[in-house]
Structures are given as structure tokens and as C-alpha cells.
Scaffold this active site. Sequence first.
Site, PDB file in Angstrom:
ATOM      1  N   GLU B  49     -34.749  13.914  -5.164  1.00 43.27           N
ATOM      2  CA  GLU B  49     -35.897  13.887  -5.908  1.00 43.27           C
ATOM      3  C   GLU B  49     -36.437  12.489  -6.424  1.00 43.27           C
ATOM      4  O   GLU B  49     -36.940  12.131  -7.512  1.00 43.27           O
ATOM      5  CB  GLU B  49     -36.164  14.847  -7.352  1.00 43.27           C
ATOM      6  CG  GLU B  49     -36.127  16.111  -6.619  1.00 43.27           C
ATOM      7  CD  GLU B  49     -37.014  17.279  -7.686  1.00 43.27           C
ATOM      8  OE1 GLU B  49     -37.535  16.623  -8.649  1.00 43.27           O
ATOM      9  OE2 GLU B  49     -37.069  18.234  -7.597  1.00 43.27           O
ATOM     10  N   HIS B 272     -31.761  17.709 -14.593  1.00 45.19           N
ATOM     11  CA  HIS B 272     -30.691  18.359 -14.126  1.00 45.19           C
ATOM     12  C   HIS B 272     -29.429  17.272 -14.476  1.00 45.19           C
ATOM     13  O   HIS B 272     -29.615  16.361 -14.922  1.00 45.19           O
ATOM     14  CB  HIS B 272     -30.611  18.083 -12.531  1.00 45.19           C
ATOM     15  CG  HIS B 272     -31.267  19.220 -11.802  1.00 45.19           C
ATOM     16  ND1 HIS B 272     -30.896  20.124 -10.961  1.00 45.19           N
ATOM     17  CD2 HIS B 272     -32.695  19.266 -11.809  1.00 45.19           C
ATOM     18  CE1 HIS B 272     -31.864  20.842 -10.489  1.00 45.19           C
ATOM     19  NE2 HIS B 272     -32.993  20.368 -10.870  1.00 45.19           N
TER      20      HIS B 272
END
Lengths: 406, 406
Positions: B49, B272
Site C-alpha cells: 500500500e 496495520h
Amino acid sequence: MEGEPTLQLRVFDLNCWAIRYLSKRRQERVRLIGDMLRQEGFDLVLLQEVWSERDYSDLKAKLGGCYPFSHYFRSGVIGSGLCVFSRFPILDTLLYQYSLNGYPYMLQHGDWFCGKSVGLVVIKISGIVFNVYVTHLHAEYCREKDAYLPHRLVQAWELAQFIRHTSKAADVVLLGGDLNMHPEDVGIRLLRGWTGLRDAFAEATRFEGCEDGCTLIPNNCFTVKTELLPFPLGIRIDYILYKAVSSFTVKCEELKTTMGTAPGMDIPFSDHEAVMATLHIRRQGQAADSNLGTAEPMLADVVTEARTEVGVGLRAAQRQRYSTGRMAVLALLLLLLQAAAALGTLAGLAAGQPFPKLSFSLLAFFAIGILLLATGLHLFHTIEVKMLQGTEEQLRMALRALQEHP
Amino acid sequence: MEGEPTLQLRVFDLNCWAIRYLSKRRQERVRLIGDMLRQEGFDLVLLQEVWSERDYSDLKAKLGGCYPFSHYFRSGVIGSGLCVFSRFPILDTLLYQYSLNGYPYMLQHGDWFCGKSVGLVVIKISGIVFNVYVTHLHAEYCREKDAYLPHRLVQAWELAQFIRHTSKAADVVLLGGDLNMHPEDVGIRLLRGWTGLRDAFAEATRFEGCEDGCTLIPNNCFTVKTELLPFPLGIRIDYILYKAVSSFTVKCEELKTTMGTAPGMDIPFSDHEAVMATLHIRRQGQAADSNLGTAEPMLADVVTEARTEVGVGLRAAQRQRYSTGRMAVLALLLLLLQAAAALGTLAGLAAGQPFPKLSFSLLAFFAIGILLLATGLHLFHTIEVKMLQGTEEQLRMALRALQEHP
């Protein structure tokens, strides 16, 4: 020489030109191909342009006896068109779809819809592991001004990289397919140089078939004669390539092509000629590492040449991305203007209805259409730019590696 | 035991959640990640990402000193988001884009536009060849009714096959990434069983971090708390997996995760948690072939389970293909009717103008819009059906292979 037995492998490769509703006498030709394959009993059959799964199933049913193992590679809207028939068990398969493959709006060329790919099947014969690749690259529609050259080069590079990365445990690598490149083209020199694959036609002890090994010839009743005008003998774009990656040697004993008509028939199997190779494989004492081509300084030139061509494609794609983006913005501006005018009318700012309703709505629909289309194209060319940049960078890395370890 | 020195490798993995204009405090977090990576000096950094190439360039500039080698994988409209930083030279790279990745019209989910892929970098450290894979699979938006499960399973299968086929000459295989699967999910059991990869969290001698090794936790200020309601501890979806393929052993000495905030900071690096593994690699006398998982009868069950789920997805895709095809045909019929009416009027068959011009043209535009949209969707679902069929067939082949050689 060392008493090891020699394994003989007969390989058949053909671009079948089996496009439903479009290819002439398709069903008849597929039947003919099936009959011949059953009669000849090759060890391995690599086919391209079997676009209809129905044709594949028919072939499979007919050939079940002599080729008990087969695989059809699915991809894209229409399919990859690739399939393999084998006398020996297929142990594993993998498909890699090329990241670039023409343009969706080039409907008359249609390559984009095919999901062009390379298929891998792993086969073991007498303890020898064969990595067998079958592929079909983007067609060349105009050699003088070949707009698809950068895409085909990206495909050739991805093919080479895919073969290198997946064949490290193989004893023998075979590649068959319609590469849509002439033997001296930069893409095929890149593929051969970067993988170390050898050209069965150039290496064959005996050759029988069309002059220069051509596989698209004026003498075939299905070829378009005007396209072959600059090449009176035809062109060679279908190949069987091979190499031994560990302690094996491969030798092409015989190479044959069909010559315009199917033997004993009045029509050819396809608009392409079939290529048939008889290979002799034997174990040898010493491992021959032919992972990279022999002449690396020359390879560096080839990589540089390929990089230049990819760079040309990159700049064209960047221009397309820019102009489609600008068109989308203009359409959006037009829509906003219209919305402002409509709101002004509703709020009573303007005296009465300034535009006829019909042309006003037609214009709005037109602007929406252009906006959607231009946005779609802009996204598409953004992907194209990214993939060309990625390939250019990889070629740069490859070049550095070649220069650092000459 | 044999006096061979042990190689220690420190690996860092993080889904950075760095979406331009959308991710909160993105630039600040990317700076923080860069600072920490420079300070910690890992051997290998696997990031997901990192959607903006600008962020990658910033990181590269900052990390050039301690991680002189890096690679950014380009794909899709937005990119793959994948990149690797390494202390050791990157010898080669390859990208494999998954054939299915959600739906283009699910704009709110956006996965389709990302070109989800697996990236491979080949690295050699002290003569040991490492194949390092980084990936990010399709997100799970609703666990109870997970419409993307078949696509994620196709990705997990393609990932497993890609690793198997490309890692045959590697000594050590490492995979890091956001797999978007819980440890007991069928996709991860398939991936681990089919490749023989081991889970660093399960194998670690020492562990320090979130309970159960979770990497998406309620305690992180960027996570959506309602999504984690059924999981009070959080979920584990980010992994470091590894295996030794030849005469080497790999052992995970220590596994760590971040715990909601960056050490010494008030915000986390991402939504995360990062996963950090310290691996010990050493040469051993005997080759341990762990190509397939140890418990093959269990693996057959996993393959069967995966095949059933892919089959469910296949039937849904076939229904979608049918209904979009029907809609396209209806829109075409409406257009033809309108054309007939218009021609009739022009030919003077009808008395005067039967419809008001405006609604007539609006209806025509509406029909054209529906026709284009439905045709596009029909083509898309045709590809989806093909890829699901292909995967189902490959799983069937795998099952047969498992049953024939138990």
C-alpha cells in the site's frame, strides 16, 4: 558417446487460425488437423488460436487415444487460444498473462480481447524434466509503422523473464508458438539472448519445407497476398526454440514445415504453416550453463535497442494519457457550464428558456459520453505508461547487470 | 551443529496504508516509517500500500544509505503498492498480476483499480539464494457474506503456484504481505499446504507484540472499530512465511509486532501493525524436500474445500454473465424498436410525430447507455467465468495428483 540412451522427441507447433464465424473453413480444417495429429503420433503438440473451447473439446475427444494428456489455457474475454496435447503426463501448469496487449478500442485488430499469454506445462519423460512453453504474441499489422512494437517488446521481455524464473529446475526448455517477429527482429534477439534459447530452424541437421523456413507464405490460399508483397518467399514468425539447462544436450535432428497445403489435401491446415521438429536429448557428463547467451557484449546492445523502442512507446503512451485526460477535463467543464446555465434558468436569473430543450439535453448527453470515454481511455493509458516504465526500468537493471559482470 | 556459520536475517513487513488524499496523516506516517527503518537497519523491508510513487521516491532517498537496493512494482491504474528495500543487491525481479481482483464497478472498494500482484525479488546473501515475495490480496469487507472469497482464493492459488514454479532454484523462500486472510482460513491453508511455507508467528522461539500476533487491532486509532467488533483482540492478516527448499534450515528466532502506536510516538505507522522477524539460516547436511506440505491427506481436504468455494463463485459469475447479457439484448431490442418507429415516421407511415422529440431522444440515449454498460459488464463477467473455471480445473488436477501419489 557415453552410452547413455538418446531420447527422441517429436514436437508439432501450429497457429490454427480457428476464429469462430471469421476463419474460413474452420471446422473442416480443425477436423483435418485432428486427423493428421492422430495419424502422425507426435510426442508433443503446441497449438495457438484455438479460440473456441468447443474446438478444443472436439480435438481432445478425437486425440484421447494417442495424446491422453492435454491442457487448455483460459484467459481474457475470448481465451488465450493456447493448448497442449501430450503423450506424456502433464505434471503441472501455469499461465502468465502479458501486462500489455494492444488497445481495447482497436476492435478491427482484436488482440486486446484475447488475453495473450504464455502457458507452461511441466512434463517428465524418462526422468528428464521438460518445461514446455506455448505462446502467441501481439500481431504486427504494419511493419513500416508498427504501433504495437513496444507492446510486443514488453511481451517478449516478460516471456523471457517468465521462462528464466520458472525453468530453473528444468532439464530441458521448449518454447513453441507464433511470436509475430521475424528472426532478425529485436524482440526475438532479446528473447534468445536473455534466455539462451536456440532456434530449431537454425540448428537443424536436416530441413525440409518452405524456403528460409517461412511459416506465412504467399503460396497458402488463406494468407493475404498484399501483406506479403515485400516478402516474395514469405516470412518466418512461428518458432520452436529449445535449450538444455542442466547436464543435458538437445539437438534438432530434423525440422519440417508444411508447404501451403495439407499433405494429400486441397486446403492448408491454417493460414500459417506448421513447424515440426525432431529433437534428440541426451545426458552428458558436464553441465553446460547456458543461462545467458554466449555473446554478452552483443546482448547488451540488444537490450539497449529494446530499451530505446520501449522508450518510444512510453512517450507515445504519455502523450495519449495527456490528451485523453485533457479531453475528459474539457467535457467536465462543458457539463459544469451547462449545469450552471440550467440552474440560472431555474432560479429565474435568465429571461425565459435560453436554449431549445432538445439540443440542450443532446449536448449534455454528448458531454457525458465524451467524459466517460475519455476517462476510461485515460485510465487505460495510465496503466500502459506504468507497464512501459516498469519494463524500461527492468531493461535498465538488466543492462547494468550485463555491464557489471561482462 | 556442523560448524557452518549461521546467517541472521531481520525482515520487516508492513501494510503502510498510504493512499493519497484518503489515508489519514499519510505524509507524517511515511516520514515516521522512513525514520524508524533507517534507525533499525533491517536486512529486508517488504511494504504494501505504498500507492504513490512519490512516497516511494521519498523513502528511497531517505533510506539510500542503509538500504542501497530497492524495487517498486508497477501495475494496474494506481499501482501494485508493493515495494522492497534491501541491504543486499537485488539480482532480478518479476511481477505476476492476479487474474481476478474484484469488480471495476465496486468503486467504494477500489481493489480492482490496484492491479493486485505478487512481486518477486531474487537476492543472494553469503552464497545463499533468497526468493523474496511480497504481496497484497483482495480485502475482505464482510466476513459473514464475503462476495470476494472466490477471487481471494484464486489469488491464493495463483500465489502458491507462482511461488512453486519460480522458487525451484532458491535456497530460501520468504513471503511477506497482507494476505487478508485469518490464519485458519481455507486460502491460507491452501497456500501453506501447497507451497510448504511455514508461519513465522507459529514457529517463533520468542514472540513479543499484540496478543495472538494480531495485526489489525482495536487499540490502533486508525482501525474501524465496528469492523473489529466480533474480534475483541483483533485479527491476524499480515504474515511473514518462509521455507528452505534445498539443504538449508530456517528458524524464526524472534517475532515482533508493533502494538497500536509507533514506539515513542502518539500515532501508529499505519492502520496495520508491522511484523518483524529475525530468522536464522544455516546449511545442513541433508536436503529436506518440503515442496509439498507434510500431511498430504489433509491437503487433499483443503484443496477440495477451496474447489467448492471457487465453484460457488463460478456459479455466481455465470449468473451475472447471463443477466448482463440479457440486459444488453433488451437494450438493443429497445433501440431497434425506436429505430423502426423513427424510420416509420420518416417514411410517412404514421400520421404526424407520435412521440415528443425530447423524451424520444432521452429514451434512445438511455438505451445506448444501458447497452454499452451491460455489454462491458458481460465481457467482464465472461473473463471472470473463464478464470474461475481455469482455477477450478487446476485444483481438480492438483487433487488428482495428490490422490495418485499419496
